[in-house]
Enzyme design. Structure first.
Site, PDB file in Angstrom:
ATOM      1  N   LYS A  87      48.829 -50.769 105.592  1.00 41.12           N
ATOM      2  CA  LYS A  87      47.889 -50.921 104.476  1.00 41.12           C
ATOM      3  C   LYS A  87      48.670 -50.894 103.163  1.00 41.12           C
ATOM      4  O   LYS A  87      49.465 -49.984 102.909  1.00 41.12           O
ATOM      5  CB  LYS A  87      46.901 -49.759 104.513  1.00 41.12           C
ATOM      6  CG  LYS A  87      45.470 -50.191 104.326  1.00 41.12           C
ATOM      7  CD  LYS A  87      44.593 -48.999 104.544  1.00 41.12           C
ATOM      8  CE  LYS A  87      43.177 -49.303 104.212  1.00 41.12           C
ATOM      9  NZ  LYS A  87      42.369 -48.091 104.196  1.00 41.12           N
TER      10      LYS A  87
HETATM   11  C1  E4P Z   1      39.060 -48.001 104.315  1.00 42.62           C
HETATM   12  O1  E4P Z   1      39.886 -48.824 104.544  1.00 42.62           O
HETATM   13  C2  E4P Z   1      38.900 -47.386 102.978  1.00 42.62           C
HETATM   14  O2  E4P Z   1      40.040 -46.693 102.622  1.00 42.62           O
HETATM   15  C3  E4P Z   1      37.674 -46.504 102.975  1.00 42.62           C
HETATM   16  O3  E4P Z   1      36.604 -47.205 103.549  1.00 42.62           O
HETATM   17  C4  E4P Z   1      37.322 -45.982 101.595  1.00 42.62           C
HETATM   18  O4  E4P Z   1      36.079 -45.329 101.647  1.00 42.62           O
HETATM   19  P1  E4P Z   1      35.517 -44.426 100.443  1.00 42.62           P
HETATM   20  O5  E4P Z   1      35.304 -45.308  99.263  1.00 42.62           O
HETATM   21  O6  E4P Z   1      34.246 -43.852 100.970  1.00 42.62           O
HETATM   22  O7  E4P Z   1      36.580 -43.383 100.173  1.00 42.62           O
END
Ligand code: E4P
Length: 216
Positions: A83
């Site tokens: 990522k």
């Molecule tokens: C996933 O890839 C993201 O990091 C995650 O869905 C972020 O979620 P949040 O905005 O609830 O922290």
């Protein structure tokens, strides 16, 4: 539609994986911190449980740092995806990593333009954050519709992961919009197969069954 679990909690992953519903897992530094475990150890464990892609995020902010971390993370398992944050240096890193065959998930996408840049740079996945857009009073789901249209218009291969999913309506709207994937928090996932009227119906059937005459 593919469902990813947005968690690093092993129990949550095992619970949904038992139903054959987990196509992959996404994590971020916040999700990893919640588990209080070593990053590499927990990612390797998730990769051994789930067959599909498991996203693990870099911490570095320069292209060199991101590429170095990504090459290391990519060695942890065959199904690991790196990522990368949606920045100029991140895009440069994705450009290098995609040419090396390392799969990437570009995260923290808030506009169609950002998603388009990430797809063009060679991202395997792009992660638009719908919940965080809703939080600031905009319609996060509009971004999913926009990205779907644009990626289809030009035939980009990047898959859309609807991220920052907060409720059942987000999941249903992502499916209607044609998002490839929704990544769902472990606490929300059971709500996808549950309904209070289902539970009430079962209760009523069992109660009524008691009055059915039995032979012995
Ligand atoms: C996933 O890839 C993201 O990091 C995650 O869905 C972020 O979620 P949040 O905005 O609830 O922290």
């Amino acid at each position: 539609m593919k469902f990813f679990l947005d968690t690093a909690n092993i129990e949550e992953i095992k619970r949904v994986n038992r139903l054959g519903l987990v196509d992959g897992v996404t994590t971020n530094p916040t999700i990893i911190a919640r588990e209080g475990r070593d990053f590499e150890e927990v990612i390797k464990e998730i990769c051994s449980i789930v067959d599909g892609p498991v996203s693990a995020e870099v911490i570095g902010l320069t292209t060199d740092e991101m590429v170095k971390e990504a090459r290391e993370i990519a060695k942890w398992a065959d199904n690991v995806v790196v990522k990368i944050p949606m920045t100029e240096d991140g895009l440069a890193a994705v450009n290098i990593l995609s040419k090396e065959g390392i799969k990437t998930n570009v995260t923290l996408i808030f506009t169609v333009a950002q998603g388009l840049m990430a797809a063009k740079a060679g991202a395997t996945y792009i992660s638009p954050f719908v919940g965080r857009l809703d939080d600031i009073g905009t319609d996060g789901m509009e971004l999913i519709h926009g990205l779907k249209t644009v990626l289809d218009n030009y035939g980009y291969e990047a898959e859309i992961i609807t991220a920052s999913v907060r409720n059942l309506a987000h999941v249903e709207a992502a499916a209607i919009a044609g998002a490839d994937i929704a990544t769902i928090p472990g606490s929300l996932f059971p709500k996808l197969w549950s309904h209070p009227l289902t539970d009430k119906g079962i209760e009523q059937f069992l109660e009524d069954w008691k009055s059915v005459p039995k032979k012995d």
